[in-house]
Design a protein around this motif. Structure first.
Motif, mmCIF file in Angstrom:
data_model
loop_
_atom_site.group_PDB
_atom_site.id
_atom_site.type_symbol
_atom_site.label_atom_id
_atom_site.label_comp_id
_atom_site.label_asym_id
_atom_site.label_seq_id
_atom_site.Cartn_x
_atom_site.Cartn_y
_atom_site.Cartn_z
ATOM 1 N N HIS A 139 4.943 -1.988 -4.842
ATOM 2 C CA HIS A 139 4.138 -2.929 -4.071
ATOM 3 C C HIS A 139 3.912 -4.229 -4.839
ATOM 4 O O HIS A 139 3.255 -4.236 -5.881
ATOM 5 N N HIS A 183 -0.716 2.362 -1.710
ATOM 6 C CA HIS A 183 -0.623 1.409 -2.808
ATOM 7 C C HIS A 183 -1.972 1.316 -3.514
ATOM 8 O O HIS A 183 -3.017 1.382 -2.877
ATOM 9 N N HIS A 211 3.988 -8.919 -4.175
ATOM 10 C CA HIS A 211 3.993 -10.047 -3.236
ATOM 11 C C HIS A 211 4.780 -11.207 -3.855
ATOM 12 O O HIS A 211 4.161 -12.146 -4.396
ATOM 13 N N GLU A 251 1.872 -4.196 3.682
ATOM 14 C CA GLU A 251 0.784 -3.282 3.627
ATOM 15 C C GLU A 251 -0.120 -3.426 4.849
ATOM 16 O O GLU A 251 -0.386 -4.529 5.320
ATOM 17 N N ASP A 259 1.424 -4.966 -7.753
ATOM 18 C CA ASP A 259 0.631 -5.715 -6.769
ATOM 19 C C ASP A 259 0.629 -7.205 -7.153
ATOM 20 O O ASP A 259 -0.315 -7.941 -6.857
HETATM 21 ZN ZN LIG Z 1 -1.042 -6.067 -2.070
#
Ligand SMILES: [Zn+2]
Length: 272
Positions: A6, A167, A8, A105, A218
């Motif tokens: 996970h 996550h 971004h 997510e 993350d």
């Molecule tokens: Zn996230």
């Protein structure tokens, strides 16, 4: 191979412009979350370029984050119905065209009063996204904060999912175990928090069956203490910490073997 269940990349590149070069250099297989069309198209381009250059793959995912309605409301701009429908239509078209590796997510965030106020919209968004995940047999990446009870209420639905990737799992080990006992094909992902003395995450990461464990950054949203953002270079320490925690509990494994085991879990969870 290191794996990031996970992250971004769209947001990370703003914090750290060399991020993608670093991912390639470190050979990190990563699942990239996006919650707007712009973010998704950015991540998808990175994924295509990685495939063309035969480097570590990036898996494009799309989901409407449960914090989105509250964030929009705080900006004085409540999530309009037309935008919700457009986003879900976009998700649907991506799934249909085989352009998605996972839905997410998505999930539930009841961390504070502002998030709680949007619970009804969060419920609606989650149901619609779970439906797309089931229809196209896509893994579901779930964000859940102060709302574990809601995932238990949805067990019947989660049971039908190809896989459910929690996550940055914030529940207890017993709650994770209970979801698995009910038959949910659940995976639990951990990032920098296990190296930041978060006792509950450390305990769960130590006790979970090894085949249910995933790692994540993350990035850029889960930095180490004193850092401005999390990044792919954090993964070696996350793996080492997880291996040490499991060794202390008597489950002897070194970082290299744990990395290989988690890569296998990642590939199974995302259906690679
Ligand atoms: Zn996230």
């Amino acid at each position: 191979m290191l794996t990031d269940a996970h992250c971004h990349p769209f947001d990370l590149v703003h914090a750290f412009p060399q991020a993608e070069q670093e991912r390639r250099k470190l050979r990190i297989l990563a699942a990239a979350s996006a919650c707007t069309q712009k973010e998704f198209l950015h991540n998808e381009t990175l994924a295509h370029n990685a495939a063309a250059d035969s480097v570590a793959p990036l898996l494009p995912c799309f989901g409407l984050h449960p914090q989105l309605p509250a964030v929009r409301a705080a900006e004085g701009n409540p999530f309009p119905e037309t935008e919700i429908n457009e986003s879900l239509e976009f998700m649907h078209s991506l799934a249909q065209a085989g352009r998605l590796s996972a839905i997410g997510e998505c999930g539930f965030d009841l961390y504070n009063a502002a998030f709680k106020e949007t619970e009804a919209i969060q419920d609606r968004l989650f149901s619609a996204q779970a439906e797309i995940s089931l229809r196209y047999d896509l893994p579901l990446v779930i964000h859940v904060r102060r709302a574990i009870h809601k995932t238990f209420n949805l067990t019947d639905l989660l049971l039908k999912c190809k896989s459910v990737i929690f996550h940055s799992w914030s529940g207890t080990f017993e709650e994770a175990q209970s979801l698995m006992r009910r038959g949910v094909n659940a995976y639990f992902s951990f990032g920098n928090v296990i190296a930041l003395n978060h006792k509950q995450a450390m305990r769960t990461c130590t006790l979970l069956p090894i085949e249910r464990l995933l790692t994540e950054t993350d990035a850029p949203f889960q930095p180490h203490r004193g850092m401005d953002f999390s990044q792919w270079a954090d993964l070696p320490l996350i793996i080492e910490t997880a291996a040490e925690l499991r060794c202390e509990a008597g489950n002897k494994i070194d970082a290299k073997n744990l990395e290989a085991r988690i890569e296998k879990n990642f590939r199974t969870a995302f259906g690679l």
